[in-house]
Design a protein around this motif. Structure first.
Motif, PDB file in Angstrom:
ATOM      1  N   CYS A  19       0.856  -1.186   0.000  1.00 12.96           N
ATOM      2  CA  CYS A  19       0.000   0.000   0.000  1.00 12.96           C
ATOM      3  C   CYS A  19       0.887   1.230   0.000  1.00 12.96           C
ATOM      4  N   ASN A  20       0.519   2.237  -0.784  1.00 12.63           N
ATOM      5  CA  ASN A  20       1.354   3.438  -0.805  1.00 12.63           C
ATOM      6  C   ASN A  20       0.872   4.486   0.181  1.00 12.63           C
ATOM      7  N   PHE A  21      -0.294   4.313   0.795  1.00 11.44           N
ATOM      8  CA  PHE A  21      -0.855   5.262   1.745  1.00 11.44           C
ATOM      9  C   PHE A  21      -0.393   4.883   3.143  1.00 11.44           C
ATOM     10  N   ASN A  22       0.110   5.832   3.911  1.00 15.65           N
ATOM     11  CA  ASN A  22       0.635   5.557   5.240  1.00 15.65           C
ATOM     12  C   ASN A  22      -0.408   5.881   6.303  1.00 15.65           C
ATOM     13  N   PRO A  23      -1.069   4.883   6.870  1.00 13.15           N
ATOM     14  CA  PRO A  23      -2.093   5.161   7.877  1.00 13.15           C
ATOM     15  C   PRO A  23      -1.526   5.697   9.188  1.00 13.15           C
ATOM     16  N   LEU A  24      -0.203   5.620   9.374  1.00 12.89           N
ATOM     17  CA  LEU A  24       0.411   6.109  10.601  1.00 12.89           C
ATOM     18  C   LEU A  24       0.736   7.604  10.540  1.00 12.89           C
ATOM     19  N   HIS A  25       0.646   8.209   9.365  1.00 11.70           N
ATOM     20  CA  HIS A  25       0.898   9.642   9.205  1.00 11.70           C
ATOM     21  C   HIS A  25      -0.441  10.343   9.063  1.00 11.70           C
ATOM     22  N   LYS A  26      -0.627  11.469   9.747  1.00  9.90           N
ATOM     23  CA  LYS A  26      -1.950  12.098   9.763  1.00  9.90           C
ATOM     24  C   LYS A  26      -2.445  12.538   8.393  1.00  9.90           C
ATOM     25  N   LYS A  27      -1.537  12.724   7.426  1.00 10.40           N
ATOM     26  CA  LYS A  27      -1.940  13.088   6.071  1.00 10.40           C
ATOM     27  C   LYS A  27      -1.768  11.938   5.082  1.00 10.40           C
ATOM     28  N   GLY A  28      -1.369  10.750   5.568  1.00  8.51           N
ATOM     29  CA  GLY A  28      -1.220   9.587   4.699  1.00  8.51           C
ATOM     30  C   GLY A  28       0.078   9.558   3.921  1.00  8.51           C
ATOM     31  N   GLU A  29       0.990  10.450   4.242  1.00  7.71           N
ATOM     32  CA  GLU A  29       2.236  10.576   3.482  1.00  7.71           C
ATOM     33  C   GLU A  29       3.133   9.352   3.651  1.00  7.71           C
ATOM     34  N   SER A  30       3.772   8.953   2.561  1.00 10.66           N
ATOM     35  CA  SER A  30       4.806   7.931   2.583  1.00 10.66           C
ATOM     36  C   SER A  30       5.783   8.261   1.462  1.00 10.66           C
ATOM     37  N   LEU A  31       6.850   7.480   1.373  1.00 11.63           N
ATOM     38  CA  LEU A  31       7.810   7.709   0.280  1.00 11.63           C
ATOM     39  C   LEU A  31       7.156   7.558  -1.081  1.00 11.63           C
ATOM     40  N   TRP A  32       6.103   6.723  -1.157  1.00 12.75           N
ATOM     41  CA  TRP A  32       5.435   6.463  -2.426  1.00 12.75           C
ATOM     42  C   TRP A  32       4.180   7.298  -2.608  1.00 12.75           C
ATOM     43  N   PHE A  33       3.794   8.017  -1.569  1.00 10.08           N
ATOM     44  CA  PHE A  33       2.583   8.837  -1.610  1.00 10.08           C
ATOM     45  C   PHE A  33       2.963  10.205  -1.046  1.00 10.08           C
ATOM     46  N   PRO A  34       3.714  10.995  -1.812  1.00  8.67           N
ATOM     47  CA  PRO A  34       4.228  12.257  -1.290  1.00  8.67           C
ATOM     48  C   PRO A  34       3.129  13.284  -1.043  1.00  8.67           C
ATOM     49  N   THR A  35       3.425  14.224  -0.158  1.00  6.31           N
ATOM     50  CA  THR A  35       2.500  15.310   0.127  1.00  6.31           C
ATOM     51  C   THR A  35       2.567  16.322  -1.001  1.00  6.31           C
ATOM     52  N   TRP A  46       8.893  15.682   5.373  1.00  6.75           N
ATOM     53  CA  TRP A  46       9.908  16.345   4.565  1.00  6.75           C
ATOM     54  C   TRP A  46       9.387  17.723   4.135  1.00  6.75           C
ATOM     55  N   PRO A  47       9.146  18.644   5.085  1.00 12.72           N
ATOM     56  CA  PRO A  47       8.535  19.930   4.728  1.00 12.72           C
ATOM     57  C   PRO A  47       9.429  20.811   3.848  1.00 12.72           C
ATOM     58  N   HIS A  48      10.708  20.511   3.811  1.00  7.01           N
ATOM     59  CA  HIS A  48      11.642  21.309   3.011  1.00  7.01           C
ATOM     60  C   HIS A  48      11.633  20.915   1.528  1.00  7.01           C
ATOM     61  N   ILE A  49      10.875  19.873   1.182  1.00  5.68           N
ATOM     62  CA  ILE A  49      10.843  19.391  -0.200  1.00  5.68           C
ATOM     63  C   ILE A  49       9.434  19.576  -0.762  1.00  5.68           C
ATOM     64  N   ASP A  50       9.344  20.211  -1.921  1.00  9.00           N
ATOM     65  CA  ASP A  50       8.059  20.405  -2.593  1.00  9.00           C
ATOM     66  C   ASP A  50       7.956  19.393  -3.726  1.00  9.00           C
ATOM     67  N   GLU A  51       7.255  18.289  -3.460  1.00  7.39           N
ATOM     68  CA  GLU A  51       7.184  17.204  -4.426  1.00  7.39           C
ATOM     69  C   GLU A  51       6.103  17.395  -5.478  1.00  7.39           C
ATOM     70  N   ARG A  52       5.519  18.584  -5.531  1.00  8.51           N
ATOM     71  CA  ARG A  52       4.584  18.866  -6.618  1.00  8.51           C
ATOM     72  C   ARG A  52       5.341  19.051  -7.926  1.00  8.51           C
ATOM     73  N   PHE A  53       6.646  19.243  -7.818  1.00 14.26           N
ATOM     74  CA  PHE A  53       7.474  19.489  -8.996  1.00 14.26           C
ATOM     75  C   PHE A  53       8.547  18.418  -9.102  1.00 14.26           C
ATOM     76  N   LEU A  54       8.981  18.150 -10.321  1.00 11.86           N
ATOM     77  CA  LEU A  54       9.981  17.113 -10.573  1.00 11.86           C
ATOM     78  C   LEU A  54      11.251  17.345  -9.762  1.00 11.86           C
ATOM     79  N   GLU A  55      11.693  18.574  -9.648  1.00  7.76           N
ATOM     80  CA  GLU A  55      12.927  18.857  -8.904  1.00  7.76           C
ATOM     81  C   GLU A  55      12.774  18.476  -7.431  1.00  7.76           C
ATOM     82  N   GLY A  56      11.604  18.697  -6.852  1.00  5.58           N
ATOM     83  CA  GLY A  56      11.376  18.306  -5.467  1.00  5.58           C
ATOM     84  C   GLY A  56      11.435  16.795  -5.300  1.00  5.58           C
ATOM     85  N   ARG A  57      10.825  16.070  -6.217  1.00  2.78           N
ATOM     86  CA  ARG A  57      10.872  14.606  -6.159  1.00  2.78           C
ATOM     87  C   ARG A  57      12.299  14.114  -6.324  1.00  2.78           C
ATOM     88  N   ARG A  58      13.033  14.743  -7.243  1.00  6.99           N
ATOM     89  CA  ARG A  58      14.437  14.379  -7.475  1.00  6.99           C
ATOM     90  C   ARG A  58      15.260  14.593  -6.201  1.00  6.99           C
TER      91      ARG A  58
END
Length: 125
Positions: A19-35, A46-58
């Motif tokens: 499962c890519n959804f993390n039930p232990l995180h209040k927003k469901g975030e995981s390495l495979w389900f980024p915020t 990882w509040p310092h990373i904006d994964e809405r953009f390719l550079e953030g995911r990289r």
């Protein structure tokens, strides 16, 4: 299986529960389900990373690579929980790219790759 509890020590644990959804995180975030929602980013692991953009995911991938490389450099132990498709993939890639790691993979089923034919499990072992 044994009747006694077995203790496995590890330096790093990967939960590959299918499962890519993390039930232990209040927003469901995981390495495979980024915020990706702006309002959820302050609660991100990882509040310092904006994964809405390719550079953030990289950048996130490079951070995780650095963490695993550091474990490899000290010949650390890694526990992968879940011997399905993803867990087996993790272990094989860790062994290939980080050969000094001591990997252990566990599952509640008697064989890895549960839904596949027994020959696949035998190959895996």
């Amino acid at each position: 299986f044994t009747k006694e509890a077995e203790i496995l020590d590890f330096d790093y644990c990967i939960i590959a529960a299918g499962c890519n959804f993390n039930p232990l995180h209040k927003k469901g975030e995981s390495l495979w389900f980024p915020t990706v929602h702006e309002e959820a980013r302050p609660a991100s692991s990882w509040p310092h990373i904006d994964e809405r953009f390719l550079e953030g995911r990289r950048r996130h991938i490079l951070e995780e690579y650095g963490a695993i490389k550091a474990l490899n450099d000290k010949s650390a132990t890694v526990l992968v929980v879940g011997a399905g498709f993803i867990g087996v993939e993790w272990v094989t890639e860790l062994r290939h790219y980080f050969p000094k790691l001591q990997n252990t993979i566990i599952d509640f089923l008697p064989n890895p790759l549960g839904p596949l034919p027994l020959k696949a499990a035998e190959y895996c072992k």
